[in-house]
Design an enzyme around this catalytic site. Structure first.
Site, PDB file in Angstrom:
ATOM      1  N   HIS A 100       2.171-132.277  10.819  1.00 17.72           N
ATOM      2  CA  HIS A 100       2.794-132.048  12.000  1.00 17.72           C
ATOM      3  C   HIS A 100       2.695-130.660  11.899  1.00 17.72           C
ATOM      4  O   HIS A 100       3.210-130.135  11.123  1.00 17.72           O
ATOM      5  CB  HIS A 100       4.481-132.355  12.016  1.00 17.72           C
ATOM      6  CG  HIS A 100       4.726-134.043  12.018  1.00 17.72           C
ATOM      7  ND1 HIS A 100       5.047-134.532  10.890  1.00 17.72           N
ATOM      8  CD2 HIS A 100       4.857-134.685  13.033  1.00 17.72           C
ATOM      9  CE1 HIS A 100       5.449-135.885  10.924  1.00 17.72           C
ATOM     10  NE2 HIS A 100       5.232-136.122  12.412  1.00 17.72           N
ATOM     11  N   ASP A 103       5.816-129.186  10.091  1.00 17.43           N
ATOM     12  CA  ASP A 103       5.745-129.204   8.528  1.00 17.43           C
ATOM     13  C   ASP A 103       5.124-127.981   7.882  1.00 17.43           C
ATOM     14  O   ASP A 103       5.469-127.692   6.453  1.00 17.43           O
ATOM     15  CB  ASP A 103       5.037-130.327   8.038  1.00 17.43           C
ATOM     16  CG  ASP A 103       5.415-131.643   8.829  1.00 17.43           C
ATOM     17  OD1 ASP A 103       6.453-132.003   9.077  1.00 17.43           O
ATOM     18  OD2 ASP A 103       4.195-132.410   9.109  1.00 17.43           O
TER      19      ASP A 103
HETATM   20  C1  XUL Z   1       8.203-141.500  11.786  1.00 19.94           C
HETATM   21  C2  XUL Z   1       6.783-141.444  11.445  1.00 19.94           C
HETATM   22  C3  XUL Z   1       6.182-140.377  11.802  1.00 19.94           C
HETATM   23  C4  XUL Z   1       5.041-140.421  12.345  1.00 19.94           C
HETATM   24  C5  XUL Z   1       4.128-139.290  12.690  1.00 19.94           C
HETATM   25  O1  XUL Z   1       9.065-142.713  11.351  1.00 19.94           O
HETATM   26  O2  XUL Z   1       6.419-142.565  10.993  1.00 19.94           O
HETATM   27  O3  XUL Z   1       6.390-139.545  10.422  1.00 19.94           O
HETATM   28  O4  XUL Z   1       3.782-141.036  11.337  1.00 19.94           O
HETATM   29  O5  XUL Z   1       5.064-138.279  13.547  1.00 19.94           O
END
Ligand code: XUL
Ligand code: CO
Length: 434
Positions: A100, A103
């Site tokens: 993300h 992160d």
């Molecule tokens: C949250 C989840 C996230 C997604 C990406 O439960 O699974 O980490 O995979 O945003």
């Protein structure tokens, strides 16, 4: 080079009899399973957020991990974090990773400042990736942690937040494209509601549908060839999330004309939260033609939260890969470990062992799934169960109408004779392989 992993050697395949705590017993990247290398089947990815950004907090207590890149509010330490992340990829021989925006970069004091930090780290990744095998499975935007997203991203009642979401996703798609990412994921943790008392659901769904159409248009505009994936989850953090499960997402995609443009990223723990099994979600997505990728993990079956543990259950994993292999296997998708350590697992060695165990369980599951497919027992059982539909009369019925079918039944030409579903026999069959 950081000293976080203390120069740990790459993990080797030692075979099922190895007693080493840090060796692969089943994951043998070059081993050929159903005509394809294991590494090319499984397409493992490390999730940057859990493995490097998560600090060990839970709803009752804060940080337990102390990493050289903490606190994560400064660009120099974000680079140290990247150094450690790529060291882990090398130790594991990991073909992919996922991130993300939030992160990998420190938050700045404006959109432009955050973007500068983000681009600095994307440059840093690009340089590291130029000399390594590890590629980007997918990128995504974190539009759920910062307080600006508390009432949603594209579904926010405030159009300024919709705009902020669009600008954020644009930057994350640009970076994913630049790093040759193979997919772009959208998970809407705040795309839902806390209470219907303050929510106009129809309007929010329309905004989310329009937003996803903008994402698809932008993908084509920039020539991004990867898949756009939506990740279902029924709730947590919101009380209700619109991307509830695979079939709900499919209905949404159809309503907004996106069923041929967008696929799904399915997660084991999210399937459990939705009251399904992982193989249910995968079988539903393959039946609807929208299987994209998977987030592999497991939930604690007692707690009722999304505990995001590393997978540790061969039968569950084997049935998931059975449906994936039956669908022809991954194309752009892969197996992302959306899984985190327990908060008492403080050491670098815990982080490596968690991935080694997860990779091994998946490899074991894949081998079991391939053996079941090659044996053909489940396919034969399906063929036998549906054999009645192979007759010309049965096929003609599908072209008929209620009236003509009524005649067949009423005159006694059709008279159902119940037959065993053979569930226990089939469960025993699966147990021979797992
Ligand atoms: C949250 C989840 C996230 C997604 C990406 O439960 O699974 O980490 O995979 O945003
Ligand atoms: Co996930």
């Amino acid at each position: 080079m950081t000293d976080f992993f203390q120069g740990m050697a790459p993990i080797a395949y030692e075979g099922p009899d190895s007693t080493s705590p840090l060796a692969f017993r089943h994951y043998n990247p070059d081993e050929v399973v159903m005509g394809k290398r294991m590494e090319d089947h499984l397409r493992f990815a490390v999730a940057y957020w859990h493995s490097f950004a998560w600090e060990g907090g839970d709803p009752f207590g804060g940080q337990t991990f102390e990493r050289p890149w903490h606190p994560q509010d400064e660009i120099g330490r974000a680079k140290v974090k990247a150094d450690a992340a790529f060291e882990l990829f090398d130790i594991l021989g990991q073909p992919y990773f996922c991130w993300h925006d939030a992160d990998i970069r420190p938050e700045g004091d404006s959109f432009a400042a955050s973007l500068r930090n983000f681009e600095t780290i994307i440059d840093y990744f690009e340089e590291k990736m130029s000399t390594r095998k590890t590629r980007l499975l997918w990128g995504t935007a974190n539009m759920f942690s910062h307080r600006r997203w508390m009432s949603g991203a594209s579904t926010n009642p405030d159009p300024d937040v919709f705009a902020y979401s669009a600008a954020t996703v644009k930057t994350c798609m640009d970076a994913t494209h630049r790093l040759n990412g193979e997919n772009y994921v959208l998970w809407g943790g705040r795309e839902g509601y806390e209470t219907l008392l303050n929510t106009d659901m129809g309007r929010e769904l329309d905004h989310m549908g329009r937003f996803l159409n903008m994402v698809v248009d932008y993908k084509h505009k920039i020539g991004f060839k990867g898949a756009i994936l939506v990740e279902p989850k029924p709730q947590e953090p919101s009380k209700h999330q619109y991307d509830y499960d695979a079939t709900t997402c499919y209905g949404f995609l159809q309503k907004y004309g996106l069923e041929n443009e967008v696929k799904l990223n399915l997660e084991q723990g999210h399937a459990i939260l939705a009251g399904h099994s992982f193989e249910h979600e995968i079988a539903a997505a393959t039946a609807l033609g929208v299987l994209g990728s998977i987030d592999m993990n497991r939930n604690d079956y007692q707690s009722g939260w999304d505990t995001d543990q590393f997978p540790n259950n061969t039968p569950e994993v084997a049935l998931a890969y059975y449906h994936i292999l039956k669908d022809g296997g991954f194309t752009s998708g892969g197996t992302n470990f959306d899984a985190k350590l327990r908060r008492q697992s403080l050491d670098a060695e815990d982080l490596v062992a968690a991935h080694v165990g997860g990779m091994d369980i998946c490899a074991r599951g894949l081998k079991a799934a391939a053996a079941m497919l090659e044996d053909g027992g489940l396919d034969q059982a399906l063929a036998a169960r549906y054999a009645g539909w192979d007759t010309p009369e049965a096929q003609a019925m599908l072209q008929g109408d209620l009236g003509s079918i009524f005649e067949q039944v009423h005159t006694g030409k059709v008279d159902p004779k119940p037959q065993s579903g053979r569930q226990e026999i089939l469960e025993n069959y699966v147990n021979r392989f797992v």
